[in-house]
Write an enzyme that holds these catalytic residues in place. Structure first.
Site, PDB file in Angstrom:
ATOM      1  N   LYS A 162       0.801  -1.224   0.000  1.00  0.00           N
ATOM      2  CA  LYS A 162       0.000   0.000   0.000  1.00  0.00           C
ATOM      3  C   LYS A 162       0.838   1.280   0.000  1.00  0.00           C
ATOM      4  O   LYS A 162       0.423   2.297  -0.526  1.00  0.00           O
ATOM      5  CB  LYS A 162      -0.957  -0.013   1.192  1.00  0.00           C
ATOM      6  CG  LYS A 162      -2.073  -1.038   1.000  1.00  0.00           C
ATOM      7  CD  LYS A 162      -3.230  -0.774   1.931  1.00  0.00           C
ATOM      8  CE  LYS A 162      -4.484  -1.487   1.470  1.00  0.00           C
ATOM      9  NZ  LYS A 162      -4.408  -2.951   1.674  1.00  0.00           N
TER      10      LYS A 162
ATOM     11  N   SER B 281       1.528  -9.743  -1.176  1.00  0.00           N
ATOM     12  CA  SER B 281       1.159  -8.320  -1.044  1.00  0.00           C
ATOM     13  C   SER B 281       1.462  -7.757   0.339  1.00  0.00           C
ATOM     14  O   SER B 281       1.670  -6.552   0.489  1.00  0.00           O
ATOM     15  CB  SER B 281      -0.325  -8.143  -1.367  1.00  0.00           C
ATOM     16  OG  SER B 281      -1.119  -9.028  -0.596  1.00  0.00           O
TER      17      SER B 281
ATOM     18  N   GLU C 214     -10.163   7.072   3.539  1.00  0.00           N
ATOM     19  CA  GLU C 214     -11.034   6.171   4.287  1.00  0.00           C
ATOM     20  C   GLU C 214     -10.249   4.903   4.530  1.00  0.00           C
ATOM     21  O   GLU C 214      -9.308   4.590   3.798  1.00  0.00           O
ATOM     22  CB  GLU C 214     -12.309   5.858   3.493  1.00  0.00           C
ATOM     23  CG  GLU C 214     -12.149   4.781   2.428  1.00  0.00           C
ATOM     24  CD  GLU C 214     -11.354   5.251   1.221  1.00  0.00           C
ATOM     25  OE1 GLU C 214     -11.371   6.460   0.932  1.00  0.00           O
ATOM     26  OE2 GLU C 214     -10.724   4.394   0.576  1.00  0.00           O
TER      27      GLU C 214
HETATM   28  C1  LIG Z   1      -5.276  -3.959   1.178  1.00  0.00           C
HETATM   29  C2  LIG Z   1      -4.582  -5.226   0.925  1.00  0.00           C
HETATM   30  C3  LIG Z   1      -4.937  -6.064  -0.171  1.00  0.00           C
HETATM   31  C4  LIG Z   1      -6.098  -5.787  -1.085  1.00  0.00           C
HETATM   32  O1  LIG Z   1      -5.969  -4.631  -1.856  1.00  0.00           O
HETATM   33  P1  LIG Z   1      -5.697  -4.653  -3.420  1.00  0.00           P
HETATM   34  O2  LIG Z   1      -6.021  -3.268  -3.835  1.00  0.00           O
HETATM   35  O3  LIG Z   1      -6.581  -5.679  -4.036  1.00  0.00           O
HETATM   36  O4  LIG Z   1      -4.260  -4.984  -3.598  1.00  0.00           O
HETATM   37  C5  LIG Z   1      -4.195  -7.214  -0.391  1.00  0.00           C
HETATM   38  N1  LIG Z   1      -3.175  -7.553   0.416  1.00  0.00           N
HETATM   39  C6  LIG Z   1      -2.810  -6.790   1.478  1.00  0.00           C
HETATM   40  C7  LIG Z   1      -1.673  -7.238   2.325  1.00  0.00           C
HETATM   41  C8  LIG Z   1      -3.504  -5.615   1.763  1.00  0.00           C
HETATM   42  O5  LIG Z   1      -3.136  -4.879   2.816  1.00  0.00           O
END
Ligand SMILES: *Cc1c(COP(=O)(O)O)cnc(C)c1O
Length: 392
Positions: free
Chosen positions: A87, A375, A109
């Site tokens: 993020k 992610s 948000e």
């Molecule tokens: C917020 C988040 C997601 C989902 O968001 P995308 O916009 O689909 O990438 C996925 N993995 C993690 C670790 C997150 O914090």
């Protein structure tokens, strides 16, 4: 129907009240100016390297590969970034843009709090004020994240309307934006919302796929055969996919199947949704016959969203990417397996991508390769995991 001018054929657009149009148009103009501005790009690059910790490594998951016994499995380690997730790639980009637009107050948000924290960090380092809207129910569920945002200098608005969750927080943030046009920038956390947000956030997250392309080519002298990422709003997935679209890599997004698609407890927007308008965009959404948004469920808060970025809707319809389902229990098992075999606890969101890779790798030849975007890291989820295991 009139042909809408946007990036993804019938998907995307600016389905917003007239009062917001000047704001969105100003943002669009400024972003497309700065997109090719060398100074902006080098300032952002410096932040990504020195503050966020880019580039993130590619790791060959040897033990997991051996255990599954098929294609070589590689991990793109976005979990190693500052804040523990992808993020920050986006919040640094947009916060820098806010600064260049002379908007010193940033609002955002947050649902589970991950985007709120990443926003608070980016605003702290760029000396911007940040105010975060969060549903009261979400705030109570995610006390630690609330505390982190406060410690990082953000002002928190707990939202009492509606179900007191993410969608209500979005409504309040938009109201704030309309009221405070002159000094306020609205920082959206995924590839969603009216144009130009889906394109802009995709550009900021594309650093993931650009690095994958270079790093994997350096390792294997060819592109990966398959790239897999989880899809909530879709930002880590589109960031992974976009730079690989002109290669022969097969692209697979993984949606949250929750308690199974036979139930209503899932967030499989692309697989089970229908076309509609949500948060200023035309996309696939989970809605009832009256067009009301359905309640969604996933073991992972980050995938628990009833819409999806419009570019994914486009890629799916053009058959440029596939979207598969992984249920709660499969993600849970993938979390445990990756933790034990490689010593890496993935976020439960990322564990969905890992689970799908595990399903398909055994059927593939050993000479083939899969890259999974991790992610985020799983520390934030260990209480949920512990509840299911009763370990401590
Ligand atoms: C917020 C988040 C997601 C989902 O968001 P995308 O916009 O689909 O990438 C996925 N993995 C993690 C670790 C997150 O914090």
């Amino acid at each position: 129907m009139k042909k809408i001018n946007n990036q993804f054929e019938e998907f995307g657009g600016k389905y917003i009240p007239e009062t917001l149009m000047p704001l969105i148009n100003e943002l669009e103009e400024k972003y497309f100016q700065l997109r090719n501005d060398k100074n902006f790009q080098s300032e952002l690059n410096k932040l990504l390297i020195e503050y966020a910790g880019r580039p993130t490594p590619i790791y060959y998951a040897k033990n997991l590969t051996k255990k599954i016994g098929g294609a070589k499995i590689y991990l793109k380690r976005e979990d190693l970034l500052h804040g523990g997730a992808h993020k920050i790639n986006n919040t640094l980009g947009q916060a820098l843009l806010a600064k260049k637009m002379n908007k010193n107050r940033v609002i955002a948000e947050t649902g589970a709090g991950q985007h709120g924290i990443a926003t608070a960090m980016a605003c702290a380092i760029l000396a911007l004020e940040s105010e975060i809207y969060m549903g009261r129910t979400d705030g109570a569920r995610q006390k630690i994240n609330l505390l982190k945002m406060k410690l990082l200098g953000s002002k928190i608005h707990l939202v009492n309307s509606g179900s007191q969750t993410l969608k209500d927080a979005i409504n309040e943030a938009i109201k704030d934006w309309i009221k405070n046009v002159n000094n306020t920038y609205y920082l959206i956390g995924s590839v969603v919302g009216p144009h130009p947000y889906p394109t802009m956030v995709r550009d900021f997250q594309s650093i993931i796929g650009k690095e994958i392309k270079l790093q994997m080519y350096k390792k294997n002298k060819k592109h990966p055969d398959i790239a897999i990422a989880c899809v909530g709003g879709g930002s880590n997935a589109i960031g992974t996919f976009y730079p690989l679209l002109n290669t022969n890599t097969e692209l697979i997004g993984v949606e949250a199947g929750g308690r199974g698609l036979k139930t209503d407890d899932h967030a499989a927007t692309l697989n089970r949704g229908s076309k509609g308008i949500l948060h200023g965009m035309m996309t696939y959404i989970l809605q009832d016959n009256d067009g009301q948004i359905k309640n969604t469920h996933s073991i992972s808060a980050g995938l628990d969203y009833p819409g999806v970025g419009p570019e994914h809707a486009y890629l799916m319809n053009k058959k440029l990417a596939k979207y598969e389902i992984v249920n709660d229990d499969e993600a849970f098992n993938a979390f445990l397996l990756l933790s034990k075999t490689e010593g890496i606890m993935p976020a439960l969101e990322s564990a969905h991508a890992v689970a799908h890779a595990i399903k398909i790798a055994s059927e593939m030849k050993k000479s083939r390769s899969i890259i999974i975007t991790i992610s985020g890291r799983g520390d934030k989820d260990i209480e949920i995991i512990n509840k299911m295991l009763n370990y401590v």
